[in-house]
Design a protein around this motif. Structure first.
Motif, PDB file in Angstrom:
ATOM      1  N   ARG A  36     -40.782 -31.024  -1.918  1.00 11.76           N
ATOM      2  CA  ARG A  36     -42.050 -31.535  -2.422  1.00 11.76           C
ATOM      3  C   ARG A  36     -42.036 -31.319  -3.933  1.00 11.76           C
ATOM      4  O   ARG A  36     -41.319 -30.454  -4.437  1.00 11.76           O
ATOM      5  CB  ARG A  36     -43.216 -30.769  -1.809  1.00 11.76           C
ATOM      6  CG  ARG A  36     -43.390 -31.028  -0.326  1.00 11.76           C
ATOM      7  CD  ARG A  36     -44.533 -30.181   0.243  1.00 11.76           C
ATOM      8  NE  ARG A  36     -44.697 -30.461   1.652  1.00 11.76           N
ATOM      9  CZ  ARG A  36     -44.005 -29.845   2.623  1.00 11.76           C
ATOM     10  NH1 ARG A  36     -43.118 -28.912   2.316  1.00 11.76           N
ATOM     11  NH2 ARG A  36     -44.192 -30.168   3.878  1.00 11.76           N
ATOM     12  N   VAL A  37     -42.849 -32.071  -4.650  1.00 13.56           N
ATOM     13  CA  VAL A  37     -42.899 -31.926  -6.103  1.00 13.56           C
ATOM     14  C   VAL A  37     -43.256 -30.492  -6.484  1.00 13.56           C
ATOM     15  O   VAL A  37     -42.627 -29.906  -7.363  1.00 13.56           O
ATOM     16  CB  VAL A  37     -43.891 -32.925  -6.735  1.00 13.56           C
ATOM     17  CG1 VAL A  37     -44.106 -32.619  -8.206  1.00 13.56           C
ATOM     18  CG2 VAL A  37     -43.379 -34.342  -6.572  1.00 13.56           C
ATOM     19  N   SER A  38     -44.228 -29.909  -5.816  1.00 10.10           N
ATOM     20  CA  SER A  38     -44.640 -28.537  -6.145  1.00 10.10           C
ATOM     21  C   SER A  38     -43.506 -27.543  -5.951  1.00 10.10           C
ATOM     22  O   SER A  38     -43.395 -26.564  -6.683  1.00 10.10           O
ATOM     23  CB  SER A  38     -45.839 -28.116  -5.292  1.00 10.10           C
ATOM     24  OG  SER A  38     -46.945 -28.928  -5.602  1.00 10.10           O
ATOM     25  N   GLU A  39     -42.675 -27.780  -4.954  1.00 11.77           N
ATOM     26  CA  GLU A  39     -41.527 -26.906  -4.730  1.00 11.77           C
ATOM     27  C   GLU A  39     -40.503 -27.076  -5.856  1.00 11.77           C
ATOM     28  O   GLU A  39     -39.926 -26.102  -6.335  1.00 11.77           O
ATOM     29  CB  GLU A  39     -40.892 -27.214  -3.372  1.00 11.77           C
ATOM     30  CG  GLU A  39     -41.799 -26.886  -2.204  1.00 11.77           C
ATOM     31  CD  GLU A  39     -41.407 -27.527  -0.890  1.00 11.77           C
ATOM     32  OE1 GLU A  39     -41.967 -27.110   0.142  1.00 11.77           O
ATOM     33  OE2 GLU A  39     -40.552 -28.445  -0.869  1.00 11.77           O
ATOM     34  N   ILE A  41     -40.966 -28.223  -9.070  1.00 13.72           N
ATOM     35  CA  ILE A  41     -41.370 -27.799 -10.416  1.00 13.72           C
ATOM     36  C   ILE A  41     -41.532 -26.289 -10.529  1.00 13.72           C
ATOM     37  O   ILE A  41     -41.712 -25.772 -11.633  1.00 13.72           O
ATOM     38  CB  ILE A  41     -42.635 -28.539 -10.922  1.00 13.72           C
ATOM     39  CG1 ILE A  41     -43.845 -28.245 -10.045  1.00 13.72           C
ATOM     40  CG2 ILE A  41     -42.361 -30.035 -11.017  1.00 13.72           C
ATOM     41  CD1 ILE A  41     -45.145 -28.882 -10.541  1.00 13.72           C
ATOM     42  N   ASN A  42     -41.416 -25.597  -9.411  1.00 12.47           N
ATOM     43  CA  ASN A  42     -41.466 -24.137  -9.449  1.00 12.47           C
ATOM     44  C   ASN A  42     -40.097 -23.492  -9.302  1.00 12.47           C
ATOM     45  O   ASN A  42     -39.996 -22.267  -9.229  1.00 12.47           O
ATOM     46  CB  ASN A  42     -42.431 -23.617  -8.377  1.00 12.47           C
ATOM     47  CG  ASN A  42     -43.869 -23.837  -8.785  1.00 12.47           C
ATOM     48  OD1 ASN A  42     -44.286 -23.403  -9.851  1.00 12.47           O
ATOM     49  ND2 ASN A  42     -44.618 -24.547  -7.963  1.00 12.47           N
ATOM     50  N   LEU A  58     -43.570 -25.200   1.289  1.00  8.02           N
ATOM     51  CA  LEU A  58     -45.024 -25.132   1.306  1.00  8.02           C
ATOM     52  C   LEU A  58     -45.577 -25.763   2.583  1.00  8.02           C
ATOM     53  O   LEU A  58     -44.819 -26.263   3.407  1.00  8.02           O
ATOM     54  CB  LEU A  58     -45.578 -25.843   0.072  1.00  8.02           C
ATOM     55  CG  LEU A  58     -45.098 -25.264  -1.270  1.00  8.02           C
ATOM     56  CD1 LEU A  58     -45.604 -26.113  -2.418  1.00  8.02           C
ATOM     57  CD2 LEU A  58     -45.540 -23.820  -1.421  1.00  8.02           C
ATOM     58  N   LYS A  59     -46.868 -25.741   2.728  1.00  8.22           N
ATOM     59  CA  LYS A  59     -47.586 -26.346   3.849  1.00  8.22           C
ATOM     60  C   LYS A  59     -47.122 -25.798   5.196  1.00  8.22           C
ATOM     61  O   LYS A  59     -46.976 -26.537   6.170  1.00  8.22           O
ATOM     62  CB  LYS A  59     -47.468 -27.868   3.801  1.00  8.22           C
ATOM     63  CG  LYS A  59     -48.138 -28.482   2.570  1.00  8.22           C
ATOM     64  CD  LYS A  59     -47.981 -29.968   2.501  1.00  8.22           C
ATOM     65  CE  LYS A  59     -48.945 -30.636   3.471  1.00  8.22           C
ATOM     66  NZ  LYS A  59     -48.936 -32.105   3.335  1.00  8.22           N
ATOM     67  N   LYS A  85     -39.033 -21.643 -15.566  1.00  6.95           N
ATOM     68  CA  LYS A  85     -38.889 -22.728 -14.604  1.00  6.95           C
ATOM     69  C   LYS A  85     -37.866 -23.744 -15.092  1.00  6.95           C
ATOM     70  O   LYS A  85     -37.782 -24.031 -16.288  1.00  6.95           O
ATOM     71  CB  LYS A  85     -40.238 -23.413 -14.381  1.00  6.95           C
ATOM     72  CG  LYS A  85     -41.255 -22.511 -13.713  1.00  6.95           C
ATOM     73  CD  LYS A  85     -42.575 -23.222 -13.517  1.00  6.95           C
ATOM     74  CE  LYS A  85     -43.590 -22.307 -12.865  1.00  6.95           C
ATOM     75  NZ  LYS A  85     -44.877 -22.977 -12.657  1.00  6.95           N
ATOM     76  N   CYS A  90     -45.892 -30.776 -15.033  1.00  4.81           N
ATOM     77  CA  CYS A  90     -46.900 -30.772 -13.973  1.00  4.81           C
ATOM     78  C   CYS A  90     -46.619 -31.912 -12.991  1.00  4.81           C
ATOM     79  O   CYS A  90     -45.808 -32.803 -13.266  1.00  4.81           O
ATOM     80  CB  CYS A  90     -48.304 -30.899 -14.563  1.00  4.81           C
ATOM     81  SG  CYS A  90     -48.641 -32.510 -15.313  1.00  4.81           S
ATOM     82  N   ARG A  91     -47.315 -31.885 -11.874  1.00  4.86           N
ATOM     83  CA  ARG A  91     -47.127 -32.904 -10.842  1.00  4.86           C
ATOM     84  C   ARG A  91     -47.385 -34.314 -11.383  1.00  4.86           C
ATOM     85  O   ARG A  91     -46.694 -35.252 -11.033  1.00  4.86           O
ATOM     86  CB  ARG A  91     -48.079 -32.633  -9.665  1.00  4.86           C
ATOM     87  CG  ARG A  91     -47.773 -31.363  -8.914  1.00  4.86           C
ATOM     88  CD  ARG A  91     -48.888 -30.982  -7.927  1.00  4.86           C
ATOM     89  NE  ARG A  91     -49.385 -32.074  -7.144  1.00  4.86           N
ATOM     90  CZ  ARG A  91     -48.864 -32.460  -5.974  1.00  4.86           C
ATOM     91  NH1 ARG A  91     -47.853 -31.816  -5.469  1.00  4.86           N
ATOM     92  NH2 ARG A  91     -49.379 -33.479  -5.325  1.00  4.86           N
ATOM     93  N   HIS A 115     -43.153 -38.268  -3.408  1.00 13.05           N
ATOM     94  CA  HIS A 115     -42.923 -37.859  -2.025  1.00 13.05           C
ATOM     95  C   HIS A 115     -42.043 -38.868  -1.283  1.00 13.05           C
ATOM     96  O   HIS A 115     -41.440 -38.540  -0.258  1.00 13.05           O
ATOM     97  CB  HIS A 115     -44.237 -37.626  -1.286  1.00 13.05           C
ATOM     98  CG  HIS A 115     -44.090 -36.789  -0.068  1.00 13.05           C
ATOM     99  ND1 HIS A 115     -43.753 -35.448  -0.124  1.00 13.05           N
ATOM    100  CD2 HIS A 115     -44.195 -37.097   1.248  1.00 13.05           C
ATOM    101  CE1 HIS A 115     -43.674 -34.974   1.110  1.00 13.05           C
ATOM    102  NE2 HIS A 115     -43.930 -35.950   1.959  1.00 13.05           N
TER     103      HIS A 115
END
Length: 168
Positions: A36-39, A41-42, A58-59, A85, A90-91, A115
C-alpha cells in the motif's frame, strides 16, 4: 480497482525512471511487494536486511519478509545505507506522480491510482502461475477473500476470454 497490464506497467515504470530514480524505486517496490502507499512511504533501513524487505502490513494484514527483486535490489540497498525514510513524500504526492507518469505512458486515467499497482501485483502473479495461497502470503492477507478481489478479471479480459471460448 483496475490492474495494469504488463506492457502498461513496464511503460509506467520506464517513465517514472526517466523522471526520477527514487520515484522508480518507490513504484517498483510498491509493485514488487504488493505494498500500500502508506507502507511504501514509511520504508526505511529498518525494513531491509540481507537482501530482504520486511513490512508490517496495514489494515490487519500480516507481516511479510520478501526477497528484494533484481529490478530494485541495488537501489533499495543503497537507500538502506541512508538515514530516514526512503521515499519522504505524502500519499497525495504519490497519487499525483502516478497520474503524471501514467498519462505520459499512455495508460487510461481510470487505472491511474497507486493501489492499482497492488492489484497489478496480484493479477500478474496469478496470470504468471502463482496459486491463491502463495498470492495471499505474498500480499500479506489474513483472509483469502481479500486476495480474490485482486484476481477479478477486467471487462477487457472477460471479453477476450469469451471471444476465445466461442472462437471469434
Amino acid at each position: 480497482m483496475k490492474s495494469l497490464t504488463r506492457p502498461e506497467l513496464d511503460a509506467f515504470l520506464a517513465v517514472a525512471r526517466k523522471h526520477s530514480e527514487q520515484d522508480y524505486l518507490m513504484f517498483a517496490s510498491i509493485f514488487n511487494h504488493g505494498l500500500r502507499v502508506s507502507e511504501s512511504i514509511n520504508l526505511s533501513s529498518d525494513n531491509v536486511a540481507s537482501g530482504f524487505l520486511t513490512v508490517q502490513r496495514l489494515k490487519g494484514s500480516k507481516k511479510t519478509t520478501q526477497p528484494l527483486q533484481p529490478m530494485e535490489r541495488e537501489g533499495i540497498e543503497a537507500l538502506a545505507t541512508t538515514e530516514g525514510k526512503f521515499f519522504p513524500v505524502c500519499r497525495m504526492t504519490v497519487w499525483r506522480r502516478m497520474q503524471r507518469y501514467g498519462k505520459e505512458a499512455g495508460i487510461p486515467t481510470f487505472k491511474l491510482h497507486p493501489h492499482a499497482l497492488k492489484h497489478t501485483t496480484g493479477r500478474l502473479g496469478y496470470e504468471g502461475g502463482m496459486g491463491i495461497p502463495e498470492l495471499q502470503t505474498w500480499l500479506g492477507h489474513v483472509n483469502g477473500k481479500n486476495t480474490m478481489v485482486y484476481l477479478e478479471a477486467t471487462e477487457e479480459q472477460a471479453a477476450n476470454a469469451f471471444a476465445a471460448a466461442v472462437g471469434r
